[in-house]
Design a protein around this motif. Structure first.
Motif, PDB file in Angstrom:
ATOM      1  N   LEU A 209      55.732  65.848  63.912  1.00 40.84           N
ATOM      2  CA  LEU A 209      55.952  67.168  64.500  1.00 40.84           C
ATOM      3  C   LEU A 209      56.695  66.966  65.810  1.00 40.84           C
ATOM      4  O   LEU A 209      56.498  65.937  66.477  1.00 40.84           O
TER       5      LEU A 209
ATOM      6  N   LEU B 233      57.843  74.735  67.660  1.00 41.48           N
ATOM      7  CA  LEU B 233      57.080  73.751  66.891  1.00 41.48           C
ATOM      8  C   LEU B 233      57.823  73.476  65.586  1.00 41.48           C
ATOM      9  O   LEU B 233      58.170  74.415  64.865  1.00 41.48           O
TER      10      LEU B 233
ATOM     11  N   MET C 279      55.589  73.477  73.091  1.00 42.04           N
ATOM     12  CA  MET C 279      54.798  74.703  73.241  1.00 42.04           C
ATOM     13  C   MET C 279      54.776  75.151  74.712  1.00 42.04           C
ATOM     14  O   MET C 279      54.901  76.338  75.003  1.00 42.04           O
TER      15      MET C 279
ATOM     16  N   PHE D 150      52.181  74.707  77.100  1.00 38.99           N
ATOM     17  CA  PHE D 150      50.877  75.209  77.576  1.00 38.99           C
ATOM     18  C   PHE D 150      50.728  76.723  77.395  1.00 38.99           C
ATOM     19  O   PHE D 150      50.415  77.451  78.345  1.00 38.99           O
TER      20      PHE D 150
ATOM     21  N   ALA E  18      42.274  66.292  68.673  1.00 33.89           N
ATOM     22  CA  ALA E  18      43.036  66.147  69.930  1.00 33.89           C
ATOM     23  C   ALA E  18      43.353  67.517  70.541  1.00 33.89           C
ATOM     24  O   ALA E  18      43.311  68.550  69.869  1.00 33.89           O
TER      25      ALA E  18
ATOM     26  N   LEU F  11      54.955  57.972  66.055  1.00 38.13           N
ATOM     27  CA  LEU F  11      54.361  57.695  67.371  1.00 38.13           C
ATOM     28  C   LEU F  11      53.330  56.568  67.294  1.00 38.13           C
ATOM     29  O   LEU F  11      52.965  55.972  68.312  1.00 38.13           O
TER      30      LEU F  11
ATOM     31  N   GLY G 189      45.321  70.716  72.097  1.00 36.65           N
ATOM     32  CA  GLY G 189      46.511  71.448  71.681  1.00 36.65           C
ATOM     33  C   GLY G 189      46.318  72.208  70.388  1.00 36.65           C
ATOM     34  O   GLY G 189      47.149  73.025  70.012  1.00 36.65           O
TER      35      GLY G 189
ATOM     36  N   GLY H 101      47.459  59.443  68.622  1.00 31.07           N
ATOM     37  CA  GLY H 101      48.889  59.153  68.472  1.00 31.07           C
ATOM     38  C   GLY H 101      49.158  58.510  67.134  1.00 31.07           C
ATOM     39  O   GLY H 101      48.979  57.306  66.962  1.00 31.07           O
TER      40      GLY H 101
HETATM   41  C1  LIG Z   1      51.574  71.469  68.593  1.00 26.18           C
HETATM   42  C2  LIG Z   1      50.962  70.493  69.550  1.00 26.18           C
HETATM   43  C3  LIG Z   1      50.444  70.952  70.745  1.00 26.18           C
HETATM   44  C4  LIG Z   1      49.864  70.054  71.654  1.00 26.18           C
HETATM   45  N1  LIG Z   1      49.340  70.537  72.813  1.00 26.18           N
HETATM   46  C5  LIG Z   1      48.712  69.674  73.661  1.00 26.18           C
HETATM   47  C6  LIG Z   1      48.103  70.145  74.842  1.00 26.18           C
HETATM   48  O1  LIG Z   1      48.098  71.342  75.143  1.00 26.18           O
HETATM   49  N2  LIG Z   1      47.514  69.235  75.668  1.00 26.18           N
HETATM   50  C7  LIG Z   1      47.469  67.896  75.369  1.00 26.18           C
HETATM   51  O2  LIG Z   1      46.886  67.124  76.138  1.00 26.18           O
HETATM   52  N3  LIG Z   1      48.038  67.426  74.256  1.00 26.18           N
HETATM   53  C8  LIG Z   1      48.646  68.275  73.389  1.00 26.18           C
HETATM   54  N4  LIG Z   1      49.208  67.792  72.243  1.00 26.18           N
HETATM   55  C9  LIG Z   1      49.198  66.331  71.996  1.00 26.18           C
HETATM   56  C10 LIG Z   1      48.046  65.929  71.089  1.00 26.18           C
HETATM   57  O3  LIG Z   1      46.814  66.188  71.696  1.00 26.18           O
HETATM   58  C11 LIG Z   1      48.135  64.423  70.758  1.00 26.18           C
HETATM   59  O4  LIG Z   1      47.942  63.692  71.968  1.00 26.18           O
HETATM   60  C12 LIG Z   1      49.474  64.024  70.163  1.00 26.18           C
HETATM   61  O5  LIG Z   1      49.926  64.994  69.252  1.00 26.18           O
HETATM   62  C13 LIG Z   1      49.405  62.669  69.452  1.00 26.18           C
HETATM   63  O6  LIG Z   1      48.489  62.694  68.382  1.00 26.18           O
HETATM   64  P1  LIG Z   1      48.936  62.947  66.853  1.00 26.18           P
HETATM   65  O7  LIG Z   1      50.060  62.002  66.548  1.00 26.18           O
HETATM   66  O8  LIG Z   1      47.697  62.699  66.045  1.00 26.18           O
HETATM   67  O9  LIG Z   1      49.368  64.365  66.756  1.00 26.18           O
HETATM   68  C14 LIG Z   1      49.803  68.666  71.333  1.00 26.18           C
HETATM   69  C15 LIG Z   1      50.328  68.225  70.113  1.00 26.18           C
HETATM   70  C16 LIG Z   1      50.896  69.106  69.223  1.00 26.18           C
HETATM   71  C17 LIG Z   1      51.451  68.580  67.931  1.00 26.18           C
END
Ligand SMILES: Cc1cc2nc3c(=O)[nH]c(=O)nc-3n(C[C@H](O)[C@H](O)[C@H](O)COP(=O)(O)O)c2cc1C
Length: 348
Positions: free
Chosen positions: A115, A106, A119, A121, A67, A276, A69, A301
């Motif tokens: 988590l 973070l 951040m 961007f 994903a 989530l 980020g 998610g």
């Molecule tokens: C540290 C961190 C930074 C993230 N930065 C971005 C980002 O820059 N752009 C974005 O679209 N999603 C960002 N996300 C969201 C993730 O892409 C993802 O949609 C979200 O964490 C849910 O997935 P997960 O539960 O597997 O982490 C970020 C997530 C984390 C934890």
């Protein structure tokens, strides 16, 4: 096993953002040694042509992506892809470099496998992305996740998306229009009907003028109401957007089990990981049903294990992406999920 018993406990002693940089640098050094990438790839990749997924004109070698980020500088995609990912989403990137929010930004919530991040961007800007993509030819399918600079008002946000689209057009396989970051003040408003139509319509127009249009997806928040999701489907349909990434992080905290005072101490940010999962799956299920399965959905998610990924596919997703699960479960998670998907969903 070794990840959870030895590596993770050590890494979790260190500040999460520092760990991210540390691990990134170790990977970069390791991969400079000849043959290392191939060895890692052989160990971590689960390959089977039955896992191939054809979506909006792209053939993804498997269903698991990283994903957005994680690779915020577009300098890790080839290293990380060796861990078996079928695609990597780089960014979110903006037209201009920006430092993001003040640290700390973070936080791990180990008890809940979650988590929280704010951040904001932090990224080196789209020109650096282009340079990196030119220098290091991607060995994996790349999604370019684009957004607006924090200082850009919503009124002129479209310009930022257009700049990133034009500059990255030649270098990425698909685009993600990120309008759902909870850490950029007011960005959620870009998901409201008029704003979203304006942005997606203009981007679709520019895309259609290209000799070969690039698939374009919109990434949404898990906190949208059913009414907003209905509107989104109408907009996606009318602007010919290729798909939806569901979902970004949530601003809600009701699924956390830690003490309220600890939640308060962390403060604002987007929650990801296990708490989530359900919310995100419900959004996918709703979108899939309402669109009668006609709009491709990429799920992200709370995918922490094989069952969570299968749940997303059953809810209607065509591909899945992980982030927080990768941190908590370690690099073998990608292979485990691909193996399980092969057995349970694809080999039926
Ligand atoms: C540290 C961190 C930074 C993230 N930065 C971005 C980002 O820059 N752009 C974005 O679209 N999603 C960002 N996300 C969201 C993730 O892409 C993802 O949609 C979200 O964490 C849910 O997935 P997960 O539960 O597997 O982490 C970020 C997530 C984390 C934890």
């Amino acid at each position: 096993m070794m990840y959870k018993t030895i590596i993770r406990p050590v890494l979790f002693l260190i500040n999460p953002e520092t760990v991210h940089h540390l691990v990134s640098n170790i990977l970069k050094c390791m991969f400079m040694l000849p043959g290392v990438r191939n060895i890692v790839k052989n160990i971590f990749t689960y390959k089977d042509t039955n896992l191939e997924t054809h979506l909006f004109g792209i053939t993804f070698p498997n269903k698991v992506g990283l994903a957005a980020g994680f690779d915020k500088r577009a300098d890790l995609y080839n290293h990380i892809s060796a861990f078996g990912f079928g695609h990597i989403e780089i960014g979110t990137v903006n037209p201009l470099p920006q430092p993001g929010n003040p640290k700390p930004r973070l936080f791990r919530i180990i008890k809940d496998k979650a988590l929280i991040n704010r951040m904001g961007f932090n990224n080196p800007g789209v020109d650096v992305f282009v340079e990196n993509l030119k220098k290091n030819k991607p060995k994996v399918i790349i999604g370019g996740n684009i957004g607006k600079n924090t200082d850009t008002p919503n009124d002129t946000a479209l310009q930022d998306y257009l700049i990133c689209f034009e500059k990255l057009y030649e270098w990425v396989d698909y685009f993600v229009i990120n309008v759902s970051c909870p850490n950029i003040a007011g960005m959620n408003k870009l998901q409201e009907k008029d704003e979203l139509v304006k942005i997606l319509y203009a981007l679709a127009q520019v895309n259609n003028l290209k000799s070969k249009r690039k698939p374009m997806l919109v990434k949404i928040s898990p906190d949208l109401s059913e009414h907003q999701l209905d509107e989104l489907l109408e907009i996606v349909h009318s602007t010919n957007i290729d798909g939806i990434i569901a979902t970004n992080t949530t601003t809600t905290r009701d699924t956390l089990t830690i003490q309220p005072r600890l939640i308060e101490k962390i403060g604002k940010g987007g929650l990801s990981g296990k708490p989530l999962r359900q919310k995100s799956t419900e959004v996918i299920r709703y979108l899939y049903k309402k669109s009668e399965g006609k709009i491709p959905i990429i799920a992200t998610g709370g995918i922490m294990n094989e069952a969570d990924a299968i749940e997303k596919i059953h809810a209607g997703a065509s591909l899945v992406q992980i982030y927080t699960g990768f941190i908590y479960e370690g690099p073998f998670l990608v292979k485990r999920i691909n193996k399980a998907l092969f057995k349970s969903v694809l080999a039926r």
